[in-house]
Every structure is written in structure tokens, then in C-alpha cells.
Design a protein around this motif. Sequence first.
Motif, PDB file in Angstrom:
ATOM      1  N   ALA A  49       0.835  -1.205   0.000  1.00 47.88           N
ATOM      2  CA  ALA A  49       0.000   0.000   0.000  1.00 47.88           C
ATOM      3  C   ALA A  49       0.866   1.250   0.000  1.00 47.88           C
ATOM      4  O   ALA A  49       0.579   2.236  -0.686  1.00 47.88           O
ATOM      5  CB  ALA A  49      -0.941  -0.010   1.205  1.00 47.88           C
ATOM      6  N   ASN A  57       2.397   1.615  -3.469  1.00 50.81           N
ATOM      7  CA  ASN A  57       1.390   2.119  -4.406  1.00 50.81           C
ATOM      8  C   ASN A  57       1.103   3.589  -4.148  1.00 50.81           C
ATOM      9  O   ASN A  57       0.945   4.381  -5.076  1.00 50.81           O
ATOM     10  CB  ASN A  57       0.098   1.309  -4.300  1.00 50.81           C
ATOM     11  N   SER A  58       1.030   3.943  -2.833  1.00 53.24           N
ATOM     12  CA  SER A  58       0.756   5.332  -2.474  1.00 53.24           C
ATOM     13  C   SER A  58       1.875   6.243  -2.947  1.00 53.24           C
ATOM     14  O   SER A  58       1.646   7.342  -3.446  1.00 53.24           O
ATOM     15  CB  SER A  58       0.572   5.455  -0.957  1.00 53.24           C
ATOM     16  N   THR A  84       1.653   6.575  -6.679  1.00 57.70           N
ATOM     17  CA  THR A  84       0.523   7.435  -7.020  1.00 57.70           C
ATOM     18  C   THR A  84       0.848   8.890  -6.751  1.00 57.70           C
ATOM     19  O   THR A  84       0.470   9.784  -7.518  1.00 57.70           O
ATOM     20  CB  THR A  84      -0.725   7.011  -6.221  1.00 57.70           C
ATOM     21  N   SER A  85       1.548   9.140  -5.649  1.00 58.09           N
ATOM     22  CA  SER A  85       1.850  10.524  -5.275  1.00 58.09           C
ATOM     23  C   SER A  85       2.770  11.199  -6.280  1.00 58.09           C
ATOM     24  O   SER A  85       2.831  12.430  -6.349  1.00 58.09           O
ATOM     25  CB  SER A  85       2.492  10.560  -3.881  1.00 58.09           C
ATOM     26  N   LYS A 118      -2.764  10.665 -12.977  1.00 60.26           N
ATOM     27  CA  LYS A 118      -3.575   9.760 -12.169  1.00 60.26           C
ATOM     28  C   LYS A 118      -4.790   9.321 -12.983  1.00 60.26           C
ATOM     29  O   LYS A 118      -5.860   9.919 -12.902  1.00 60.26           O
ATOM     30  CB  LYS A 118      -4.027  10.452 -10.882  1.00 60.26           C
ATOM     31  N   ASP A 178      -5.847   5.298  -5.642  1.00 61.68           N
ATOM     32  CA  ASP A 178      -5.372   4.751  -4.363  1.00 61.68           C
ATOM     33  C   ASP A 178      -6.518   4.094  -3.593  1.00 61.68           C
ATOM     34  O   ASP A 178      -6.561   4.139  -2.362  1.00 61.68           O
ATOM     35  CB  ASP A 178      -4.714   5.840  -3.515  1.00 61.68           C
ATOM     36  N   ASP A 224      -9.037   2.093  -1.494  1.00 60.79           N
ATOM     37  CA  ASP A 224      -8.886   1.259  -0.300  1.00 60.79           C
ATOM     38  C   ASP A 224     -10.268   0.720   0.053  1.00 60.79           C
ATOM     39  O   ASP A 224     -11.162   1.483   0.411  1.00 60.79           O
ATOM     40  CB  ASP A 224      -8.319   2.093   0.857  1.00 60.79           C
ATOM     41  N   GLN A 279      -9.900  11.084  -8.704  1.00 58.60           N
ATOM     42  CA  GLN A 279      -8.704  11.449  -7.952  1.00 58.60           C
ATOM     43  C   GLN A 279      -9.047  12.339  -6.760  1.00 58.60           C
ATOM     44  O   GLN A 279      -8.234  12.495  -5.836  1.00 58.60           O
ATOM     45  CB  GLN A 279      -7.666  12.114  -8.865  1.00 58.60           C
TER      46      GLN A 279
END
Length: 729
Positions: free
Chosen positions: A16, A19-20, A23-24, A468, A493, A495, A532
Motif C-alpha cells: 500500500a 502504491n501510495s 501514485t503521489s 492519475k 489509491d 482502499d 482522484q
Amino acid sequence: MFFVTIILLTSYISLAQTNSKQTSNLKEITLEEIWNGTFSAERMNSLNSMNGDFYAVLDYDRQTRSVSVDKYSYKTLEKVETIVNSANLKGLNNFSSYSFNNDETKLILGTNFEQIYRHSKKGTYYAYDIATKELTLIGEAIQEPIFSPDNKNVAYAKNNNIFIKNVASNKITQVTNDGKINEVINGITDWVYEEEFAFVRAFEWNKTGTHLAFLRFDETNVPTFSMDVVGTELYPTQQVFKYPKAGEKNADVTLHMYTLSSKNTETISLGDYEYIPRIKWSNDSDILVATTLNRHQNNLNLHKVNSQNTTASLLLNETDKAYVDITDNLTFLADNSFIWTSEKDGYNHIYHYDFNGKLINQITKGDWEVTNYYGFNEKKKTIYYQSVENGSINRGVYSINIKGKKKQLLSNESGQNNASFSKNLNYFINTYSSAETPPIYSLYTAKGQMLKVIKNNDALKERLSAYKMSPKEFSTININGNDLNMWMIKPLDFDENKKYPLLMFQYSGPGSQQVGNTWNGSNDYWHNMLAQKGIIVVCIDGRGTGFKGADFKKVTQKELGKYEVEDQIAAAKKLVERSYIDNNNVGIWGWSYGGFMSTNCILKGNDIFTTAIAVAPVTSWRFYDSVYTERYMQTPQENASGYDDNSPFNYADKLKGNYLLVHGTGDDNVHVQNSYRMINSLIEANKQFDMFIVPDRAHGIYKGRNMRLNLYTKMTNFIDENLNKESTK
């Protein structure tokens, strides 16, 4: 067990975090980028197939600021020659349209266009002789000029009348004299025919150029609609035009035959009918085929009209419990037998008839739809078409012989494949895209062999990789006993342990489709921008939409807005059962028919929908045009409950959530009257709402600097304020 759980949990957290972090590093989509063309795919210039293995393209040279019509080879994709260049023309600095005569010895060049309605325009047109390079003015402020097949004359319309100009002598013959604005139109369709039957030129030459068939529209008794145009002057002006609303008087449309040798015009009797949505000459120069429909549009006739004695006989009759679609698929073969498409077995398929109207055979069969008919190769006895044989969200290009045998897939199996065939049907340029692949243009042989990729959008795909962008997740959802096509866009992202607001997008109109395996449009980028921000966006094609058979499409007959609304409400309630969707933040939006739907949903579904946006919505089918509305609803006089039970302004008192209403005052299609009535109903019910009334904009609400950017900023802010609230973690 505990140790394993710790390891798995640690791995999950690590993944996670990775991935975060990934993504950031990605850029966020902005509204400015959506509307300034940052994400626009490269397209091929529109091409016109020519005789032989060639096509023509309108090219623009930025350096010389000249326009040319260039000839290309399908086989090599190389330019063969420049047919005409504006830099070499005296008296015509530029042109923006062109069309060939039959033997491609002459061109009609158009410039100085003034748009009238969605498809119609008037302009200045010239005839250009390719051999002599001679340029001759046809006329100014004229419409739809076309050469006769013998190249001797050009027919065109001006001021609601038809004219014929002799190319050699420049002599002009006026065919009709009674044309008058808002009373009589000769050779050009009225507003409702142009919009709903999708054609403008209502005159056609026979094969030898001896006769001109045309339609005459007497709209004297059609009710008039007017719109104030604010403009930039001190006083507003008015746009006044004839618009037949549901149940009101249509134009009286008649068929006429003009003979050039005698300069005589005869009126053709076609029996009882309401509409003449198509006229087309057969390969017999004496026989015209005219299509008529009754007012309910469920009884269609093809008439053979003899130009010599102006008599008509029935060629084919087709009926349907709901309605019969009008297409351009009627194709006459060398022996005058003809190709016809029909839904009579429950799915749209291709049929072959002789010239007496006797069925020879059904060419395509199956529980799937033919979605486009490309043509028939006489030498190879082969038909080319597009269909949804590989799933209703896909399109494939196929060939099949005239007997319905030897079917072959010529294109990719999935995604959207659209073919542009050469005139002789030896080659086609295929446009392929999917939800993951931007448009790719490739050259194919008619046997399905790919010869060359002409243009791809790899650069766009690479550019998008820095943003994104969430993938569309395709699936089906079972609602009211039907498996409905659906796509979902989640935050990148995402969850599953969190709760997200839900925004549903739809159009839902009869025979339409929004859930397709195709590349992004502007709304897709906007939906990704919302994702996003932490919103899940979903689109579902409910009952009444297309490409799943006639029964699925026509179930909404006489009840537009009933089953479609039920499906969207039921889908929303089913979706919020998912642990990651916040049942306190559920929105819906749509444009035109979709706005009609989103308005109904927040009213009739006020126990689930909390937010809605309606752009240019119909709020009562009583206000919409006769041809479209009565095709699905019959008239208000016959079906009052169907109109009123599904009209959102009759349920204004049910509004509980947040509602934004958007409309352009220059909308000649869905009149702003619809929104004004909705506003009044909400006021009378003492309901608070938001509105955005845009002066002078038409149905698309796009004209003017920053118009779309401003509109989507408004809608984004509305969603941020009302739907994208803090959700329960």
C-alpha cells in the motif's frame, strides 16, 4: 496463524505504501487540461473514397495558408497528386469543403458557410473542372449543390426553392417558385426532419440526369417556436422557426418529379402516410424508391415510383409493435435486387430481396446486432458490415457472402473497430480503440490482412502515464432481472476499507450506449479527475438502451422515463450495499435525455440519491419534437399518462437533495422552456436548488471562449460542495 497474519499485514502495508508513493508521483488531471486539448487524440483527416484504389483528403498548408484536395493511394498510402490547390485559384482564396461528381472530372468547392441548424448550412459554392482548371461560381448563400450524373447540370437550393444551373451555358432554371420562410420549403428538410431523420438535401438526380425527384414541405400550419437572442446589440433579436411538438401539426410533405426536357413537375401519390424519410433512385433510371412512415412510425412502406408515368406501387412493407428504424442501408445491386436491414427477427440483421419485394434470404443471423452496413462487392459477392458478435460493448468488422456463408472477422476481436472502405471495397482503413488503447488507424485489405499502421497515439498514451488515470472496470450488474452493462472508475489509491461517494453517469435514451469498450472522451477525463478527488464514478446502461436486441431496447415503449429510472434507482441501492460505497453520498448526472433521467432519479429516488446535475434536460415529452417523441410515446392525446407520469416537474415536491439545473437559452433542440417549467414547479413546491442559465447557447453549450471550462468548473464545484463530503472511514 498469528505470525502468518502479521507477515501478510506487513506485506499489505508495504504494498500500500509503495502504491501510495507511486501514485503521489503522478500528476493530477485539471479542468484546464481537459478543455485545452492536452488529452486530445490525434485523428486522421476525413477522407473521401474515390474511384479505384484511391481516396482524397482536404489538406491545409500552414506555411502558405493554402488548402488543397490531394489524391492518395490506398495501397501505398502515398500522395499521388494534388487535384486542386487554393493558391492556384483566381477568385477563390480558400475553401473548406469539396465533393466530386460521379466520374471525378469535376469538383464542387464550398466556402463562406453560415450554420443554420445542426447539419444544415448555406454557403458560396464553385464548380471546378479538373482538366481545364476552370473555376465557375455556382451561387452564393445556396444549399446542397450536386452535379447531375451526366455532368451537364448542378442542382441546388436557395431561399426555399430549387434551381438547376447548366454548367456549359451558366443558364439557371428555377424549378420551384413557391418557397417562403416558415411556410414552404422545396428540396431542403424542415427542422424536425433534419434533426430526427438526419438528412438535409431532399432532392435526388436519377442515374441519367433526366429527372430530379424532390420533397416539398408545407409547414404553414406547423406551430411556430421563437427564441430571444441576447447577442451583443442594444436590443435582443428573435429566432423564429417551425417546430412541431408531440401531438401537434407536422409539415405536409409531398413527393414531386421534375423532368428537365419538358420543365414539367408532377406530384406523386403515395397513399396514406405521415412522413417521407428517404428517397433513393434504383439502378433503373426510371425507378425511384420512396420510403413512407405512418405517424406512429410502426408501419413502413417502400414504394417503386415510375418517373415516366409518375405511378407508384408497393415494393416492401414492414411493421413493428413499437417502431421501425430509419437507416441509410438500402442498397441496390446490379440486378436491382436490394440489401435491407431489419429487426424483424428480434435483432438487427441484413436481408436480401428481389426487386418485386420477395425475400431471397436472410444474410446474417444470431442473438447479436449488425451495427453498420458498409457495402456489397459485386465481383466477390461479399457483404461487409460491423456488429457486436463479440459482446455488446465491442464492435468488429466482418465479411460474409451474399448467401450468408463464409463469415470472417476482419478486425480486432475486442474494442471498437470502425472501417472506412475504399469505393471498390478492396481496402479499408480501420480505426481501433479500447478503454486502454487510444485510436490506432491501420490499413487493411478486404480479406482482413493488416498492411500498415497509419497513425497511432502512442505519444498520448505515454503522456497519460504521468497522470492519475484509473482504469475502467467493466462488468455487469443484475437489476430487475436483467444483466446490465456497467463500468466503474475508482480512485487510483482505492482502499476497500474506506467509504467513497458515488456518482452515476448515464444517458439512457432509446437505442443508446454509454458503456462501450472505447477510448476516452472529455467526460471520461472529468470522471477521472473526480475519482482522484475520492469519488467512485459508475455508468450503467439500463433497459431501453441499445445493441442487446429489440425487446431490450423497446421495452420502454409508451413509458419513456419509467423503466430506465427504475433501473438507475435499483442499481444505486444495490451498489451502496458494497462496503466501500457511502450510502449518504450518492449522486447522478446526465445531459439531454440523461438530464431528464437525473432529474427524475433525484425526485423518484429521493431515498437514495442526494445530489443530481441535469444539463439541458427534457422535463416533459409534451415539449419535445413530434418525430422523436411519438416514435416511442405515440401522441399525448393517445398516451397522456405515459407523458405525465414520467414528467419530473410533476414531482418537484419530492426534491430532498442537492439539484443543479443547467440550460442554454439558444437551445433549438431541447428548448429552455423545459427548464423554465421545472424551475416554476420547484418554486411552487418551495424547494431550493441551483441553476446555471447560459445566454444564447445551443444544446451542446460550447460556443464561446472558456464556455466548457466554465461549465465544468461549475459542475465540479457543485459536486465538491454537495457530494464529495467527508465520508465515514
